[in-house]
Design a protein around this motif. Structure first.
Motif: not given
Length: 136
Positions: A26-34, A77-84
């Motif tokens: 998992l990338l740090v930028r994605h993990g930060l939200g989690w 919001i997380k789903i939108l970020a993943v789609d982007v």
């Protein structure tokens, strides 16, 4: 007692996220939200009155509704970020594929030019050889 379950789940989620980041899953930028979501679970598990207090302050009649609405909004919001991110990756992949195709075409053209030059030099050597053989 159920609020401790939320704290335990949040803690386990946080540990799992850090493990995934550490193992490059998992990338740090994605993990930060989690990590923020896991911390929120731990805080609301340890201090369940936080949600009640915020709900009263916002005028929400049934405090668990606030928790579900916030969780739903975070997921959207997380789903939108993943789609982007996925769209950006697809555009980058398309551009890289086009660039590689152009480079392969250039390499093919250069190989063709080199082969033509070599063939021309070989032809020139043959002509010289024939001329020198006929003079003897």
């Amino acid at each position: 007692m159920s609020h401790w379950i939320s704290a335990i789940i949040g803690t386990l989620l946080g540990v799992l996220i850090f493990y995934a980041i550490r193992r490059d899953r998992l990338l740090v930028r994605h993990g930060l939200g989690w990590v923020v979501a896991a911390a929120a679970l731990v805080v609301t598990g340890i201090y369940p009155k936080v949600v009640d207090t915020i709900a009263i302050y916002l005028g929400v009649g049934y405090p668990p509704t606030l928790a579900f609405v916030v969780a739903f909004a975070v997921i959207i919001i997380k789903i939108l970020a993943v789609d982007v991110e996925l769209s950006n990756s697809e555009v980058r992949i398309t551009r890289i594929t086009q660039h590689v195709a152009m480079l392969e075409a250039t390499i093919s053209d250069l190989r063709g030019q080199i082969e033509m030059e070599r063939a021309g030099q070989d032809q020139h050597k043959r002509i010289e050889f024939v001329e020198s053989a006929s003079q003897d």
